[in-house]
Design a protein around this motif. Structure first.
Motif, PDB file in Angstrom:
ATOM      1  N   ARG A  91       0.851  -1.196   0.000  1.00  0.00           N
ATOM      2  CA  ARG A  91       0.000   0.000   0.000  1.00  0.00           C
ATOM      3  C   ARG A  91       0.887   1.246   0.000  1.00  0.00           C
ATOM      4  O   ARG A  91       1.811   1.369   0.793  1.00  0.00           O
ATOM      5  CB  ARG A  91      -0.924  -0.003   1.213  1.00  0.00           C
ATOM      6  CG  ARG A  91      -1.980   1.086   1.171  1.00  0.00           C
ATOM      7  CD  ARG A  91      -3.088   0.831   2.169  1.00  0.00           C
ATOM      8  NE  ARG A  91      -3.815  -0.405   1.862  1.00  0.00           N
ATOM      9  CZ  ARG A  91      -4.778  -0.492   0.949  1.00  0.00           C
ATOM     10  NH1 ARG A  91      -5.119   0.580   0.240  1.00  0.00           N
ATOM     11  NH2 ARG A  91      -5.389  -1.639   0.741  1.00  0.00           N
ATOM     12  N   SER A 122      -8.018   3.390 -12.018  1.00  0.00           N
ATOM     13  CA  SER A 122      -8.919   3.321 -10.877  1.00  0.00           C
ATOM     14  C   SER A 122      -8.635   2.104 -10.009  1.00  0.00           C
ATOM     15  O   SER A 122      -8.570   2.189  -8.779  1.00  0.00           O
ATOM     16  CB  SER A 122     -10.369   3.303 -11.368  1.00  0.00           C
ATOM     17  OG  SER A 122     -11.264   3.388 -10.294  1.00  0.00           O
ATOM     18  N   VAL A 123      -8.440   0.948 -10.644  1.00  0.00           N
ATOM     19  CA  VAL A 123      -8.142  -0.267  -9.885  1.00  0.00           C
ATOM     20  C   VAL A 123      -6.773  -0.168  -9.215  1.00  0.00           C
ATOM     21  O   VAL A 123      -6.611  -0.511  -8.038  1.00  0.00           O
ATOM     22  CB  VAL A 123      -8.216  -1.510 -10.798  1.00  0.00           C
ATOM     23  CG1 VAL A 123      -7.740  -2.746 -10.060  1.00  0.00           C
ATOM     24  CG2 VAL A 123      -9.639  -1.711 -11.285  1.00  0.00           C
ATOM     25  N   SER A 126      -6.278   1.627  -5.852  1.00  0.00           N
ATOM     26  CA  SER A 126      -6.678   1.024  -4.585  1.00  0.00           C
ATOM     27  C   SER A 126      -5.471   0.721  -3.705  1.00  0.00           C
ATOM     28  O   SER A 126      -5.603   0.560  -2.493  1.00  0.00           O
ATOM     29  CB  SER A 126      -7.463  -0.269  -4.840  1.00  0.00           C
ATOM     30  OG  SER A 126      -6.649  -1.236  -5.482  1.00  0.00           O
ATOM     31  N   LEU A 127      -4.276   0.634  -4.320  1.00  0.00           N
ATOM     32  CA  LEU A 127      -3.058   0.336  -3.569  1.00  0.00           C
ATOM     33  C   LEU A 127      -1.971   1.391  -3.752  1.00  0.00           C
ATOM     34  O   LEU A 127      -1.297   1.766  -2.797  1.00  0.00           O
ATOM     35  CB  LEU A 127      -2.497  -1.029  -3.990  1.00  0.00           C
ATOM     36  CG  LEU A 127      -3.155  -2.271  -3.412  1.00  0.00           C
ATOM     37  CD1 LEU A 127      -2.500  -3.524  -3.981  1.00  0.00           C
ATOM     38  CD2 LEU A 127      -3.051  -2.298  -1.885  1.00  0.00           C
ATOM     39  N   VAL A 202      -9.150   6.769  -7.692  1.00  0.00           N
ATOM     40  CA  VAL A 202      -9.987   6.093  -6.711  1.00  0.00           C
ATOM     41  C   VAL A 202     -10.380   4.736  -7.249  1.00  0.00           C
ATOM     42  O   VAL A 202     -10.658   4.573  -8.437  1.00  0.00           O
ATOM     43  CB  VAL A 202     -11.251   6.923  -6.420  1.00  0.00           C
ATOM     44  CG1 VAL A 202     -12.158   6.186  -5.438  1.00  0.00           C
ATOM     45  CG2 VAL A 202     -10.874   8.288  -5.878  1.00  0.00           C
ATOM     46  N   SER A 203     -10.418   3.719  -6.403  1.00  0.00           N
ATOM     47  CA  SER A 203     -10.707   2.354  -6.837  1.00  0.00           C
ATOM     48  C   SER A 203     -12.116   2.203  -7.388  1.00  0.00           C
ATOM     49  O   SER A 203     -13.042   2.871  -6.962  1.00  0.00           O
ATOM     50  CB  SER A 203     -10.527   1.387  -5.666  1.00  0.00           C
ATOM     51  OG  SER A 203     -10.866   0.086  -6.052  1.00  0.00           O
ATOM     52  N   SER A 204     -12.250   1.314  -8.392  1.00  0.00           N
ATOM     53  CA  SER A 204     -13.578   0.961  -8.916  1.00  0.00           C
ATOM     54  C   SER A 204     -13.509  -0.451  -9.473  1.00  0.00           C
ATOM     55  O   SER A 204     -12.460  -1.070  -9.506  1.00  0.00           O
ATOM     56  CB  SER A 204     -14.005   1.943 -10.017  1.00  0.00           C
ATOM     57  OG  SER A 204     -13.275   1.717 -11.196  1.00  0.00           O
ATOM     58  N   SER A 205     -14.643  -0.972  -9.953  1.00  0.00           N
ATOM     59  CA  SER A 205     -14.681  -2.321 -10.498  1.00  0.00           C
ATOM     60  C   SER A 205     -14.097  -2.358 -11.899  1.00  0.00           C
ATOM     61  O   SER A 205     -13.965  -1.339 -12.552  1.00  0.00           O
ATOM     62  CB  SER A 205     -16.134  -2.828 -10.532  1.00  0.00           C
ATOM     63  OG  SER A 205     -16.911  -1.978 -11.331  1.00  0.00           O
TER      64      SER A 205
END
Length: 212
Positions: A91, A122-123, A126-127, A202-205
């Protein structure tokens, strides 16, 4: 001492010079006085097989492999391959990401969908603490040789590490054929000097991306 190691992961596909780039980074680390370990796995370059290489620098490094969740610097030479190895990042890691897209067979024939750049970012967000978007392929094409994209990425990476540019260039010039030294030097310098787009998404699917 193991905890003081710097962990690097390179990912790309056959023909992009992923292994050469990781070899150069490993030698730079050795010349800079670090204990260095390296390991690699590669597929069939003729078919665009996945290529990944682990490099670790530190005062004392026992294992050549980065564990999942420990990579500090991720050098991704292709968008989809960046996603395949995302679980190796710690992270807050730094990502040097080429905007190159090499769709695998499944996406070419419609069996799966290649993710958009926005979805990839976006994915990964997340890290990753920072994602540096590098136009490595475009620069290489402008210089007249697509194979020097890896030197562009090394130039961008070098701005985040202690060894000075002359050391990097010494190793690069020793590892490439004489007729390609000048173009690799130029690619490295552009990678260092150009201001690349930085992203903290920002994270997304993500839709299914298929296999290579």
């Amino acid at each position: 001492m193991e905890k003081e190691a710097i962990n690097f992961l390179f990912a790309g596909v056959g023909g992009q010079g992923t292994l050469l780039a990781s070899d150069i980074l490993a030698e730079v680390g050795l010349k800079a006085g670090y204990d260095v370990k390296k390991s690699e796995v590669h597929g069939m370059s003729q078919r665009g097989g996945a290529v990944v290489s682990h490099v670790r620098w530190g005062p004392r490094v026992a294992s050549p492999l980065c564990e999942a969740g420990t990579v500090d610097y991720f050098i991704a030479q292709e968008m989809l391959e960046a996603l395949r190895w995302l679980h190796y990042l710690r992270r807050g890691a730094s990502v040097i990401l080429s905007r190159c897209k090499l769709p695998p067979t499944a996406t070419v024939f419609g069996a799966a969908q290649y993710p958009s750049e926005e979805q990839v970012l976006s994915v990964m967000g997340s890290l990753a603490g920072r994602i540096l978007l590098v136009e490595a392929e475009q620069v290489a094409q402008e210089l007249g040789n697509r194979r020097v994209a890896n030197s562009v990425l090394l130039g961008a990476l070098s701005t985040h590490l202690p060894p000075a540019p002359p050391l990097w260039l010494e190793i690069i010039e020793a590892r490439v054929p004489a007729q390609h030294r000048e173009i690799n030097r130029q690619a490295f310098q552009i990678g260092r000097e150009r201001t690349w787009e930085s992203s903290r998404p920002v994270s997304s699917s993500l839709p299914s991306s298929g296999g290579r």
